[in-house]
Write a protein that holds these residues in place. Structure first.
Motif, PDB file in Angstrom:
ATOM      1  N   GLN A 190       0.840  -1.192   0.000  1.00 18.92           N
ATOM      2  CA  GLN A 190       0.000   0.000   0.000  1.00 18.92           C
ATOM      3  C   GLN A 190       0.871   1.235   0.000  1.00 18.92           C
ATOM      4  N   VAL A 191       0.488   2.238  -0.772  1.00 15.66           N
ATOM      5  CA  VAL A 191       1.224   3.502  -0.867  1.00 15.66           C
ATOM      6  C   VAL A 191       0.286   4.637  -0.500  1.00 15.66           C
ATOM      7  N   GLY A 221       5.362   3.784   1.900  1.00 22.18           N
ATOM      8  CA  GLY A 221       5.077   2.471   1.328  1.00 22.18           C
ATOM      9  C   GLY A 221       6.219   1.986   0.460  1.00 22.18           C
ATOM     10  N   ARG A 222       5.972   0.870  -0.212  1.00 20.37           N
ATOM     11  CA  ARG A 222       7.043   0.217  -0.946  1.00 20.37           C
ATOM     12  C   ARG A 222       7.322   0.867  -2.293  1.00 20.37           C
ATOM     13  N   THR A 223       8.547   0.852  -2.691  1.00 17.43           N
ATOM     14  CA  THR A 223       8.941   1.251  -4.038  1.00 17.43           C
ATOM     15  C   THR A 223       9.816   0.150  -4.610  1.00 17.43           C
ATOM     16  N   GLU A 224       9.849   0.046  -5.928  1.00 19.54           N
ATOM     17  CA  GLU A 224      10.694  -0.935  -6.594  1.00 19.54           C
ATOM     18  C   GLU A 224      11.010  -0.437  -7.995  1.00 19.54           C
ATOM     19  N   SER A 225      11.703  -1.223  -8.777  1.00 15.94           N
ATOM     20  CA  SER A 225      12.174  -0.744 -10.080  1.00 15.94           C
ATOM     21  C   SER A 225      11.032  -0.444 -11.037  1.00 15.94           C
ATOM     22  N   ALA A 265       0.221  11.006  -8.097  1.00 15.90           N
ATOM     23  CA  ALA A 265      -0.176   9.629  -8.342  1.00 15.90           C
ATOM     24  C   ALA A 265       1.043   8.725  -8.335  1.00 15.90           C
ATOM     25  N   ALA A 266       0.812   7.461  -8.034  1.00 13.97           N
ATOM     26  CA  ALA A 266       1.899   6.475  -8.033  1.00 13.97           C
ATOM     27  C   ALA A 266       1.391   5.153  -8.577  1.00 13.97           C
ATOM     28  N   GLY A 267       2.273   4.415  -9.205  1.00 19.52           N
ATOM     29  CA  GLY A 267       1.866   3.135  -9.755  1.00 19.52           C
ATOM     30  C   GLY A 267       3.049   2.295 -10.156  1.00 19.52           C
ATOM     31  N   PHE A 268       2.734   1.093 -10.569  1.00 22.13           N
ATOM     32  CA  PHE A 268       3.748   0.136 -10.987  1.00 22.13           C
ATOM     33  C   PHE A 268       3.516  -0.183 -12.461  1.00 22.13           C
ATOM     34  N   TYR A 325      -2.406   4.621  -6.981  1.00 21.63           N
ATOM     35  CA  TYR A 325      -2.547   5.388  -5.744  1.00 21.63           C
ATOM     36  C   TYR A 325      -2.599   6.879  -6.066  1.00 21.63           C
ATOM     37  N   TRP A 326      -3.404   7.589  -5.276  1.00 21.85           N
ATOM     38  CA  TRP A 326      -3.623   9.013  -5.525  1.00 21.85           C
ATOM     39  C   TRP A 326      -3.591   9.808  -4.235  1.00 21.85           C
TER      40      TRP A 326
END
Length: 128
Positions: A1-2, A26-30, A97-100, A117-118
């Motif tokens: 969750q972010v 929350g988590r972040t990755e490549s 905003a955030a996303g993968f 995520y917003w």
């Protein structure tokens, strides 16, 4: 969750500059990216800029290219949007905003539906 928390909006005059911040928890990755969208009254939400967390590649809408700069501070998990030469048509609520992502291209990064995520939004008003 972010979780995303924006700050930095306000009332400015045409030609002024303003910097928005978005702190993420929350988590972040490549495959992670963060971006900014905006929505003016009576208009659809539109893409402004985004940045790939790994490597820092940036993407911009044509309407803001050369005036806005997106950047990130990985240590603070924060993304910034520096807006210069502001115009009245930049007036809007700005959303972080955030996303993968599997692909990092303008078509994928500019679609608000691709972000998971917003933030709550911050008002930017450009008026004399």
């Amino acid at each position: 969750q972010v979780q995303l928390v924006e700050s930095g909006g306000g009332l400015v005059q045409p030609g002024d500059s303003l910097r928005l911040s978005c702190a993420a928890s929350g988590r972040t990755e490549s495959s992670y990216a963060m971006g900014w969208f905006r929505q003016a009254p009576g208009k659809e939400r539109e893409f402004v800029a985004s940045i790939r967390w790994s490597g820092g590649t940036t993407y911009y809408a044509d309407s803001v290219k050369g005036r806005f700069t997106i950047s990130r501070d990985a240590a603070k998990n924060t993304v910034y949007l520096l807006m210069t030469s502001l115009k009245p048509e930049d007036t809007a609520v700005y959303y972080c905003a955030a996303g993968f992502f599997r692909q990092f291209t303008i078509p994928t990064m500019s679609q608000w539906g691709n972000y998971n995520y917003w933030g709550q939004g911050t008002q930017v008003t450009v008026s004399s």
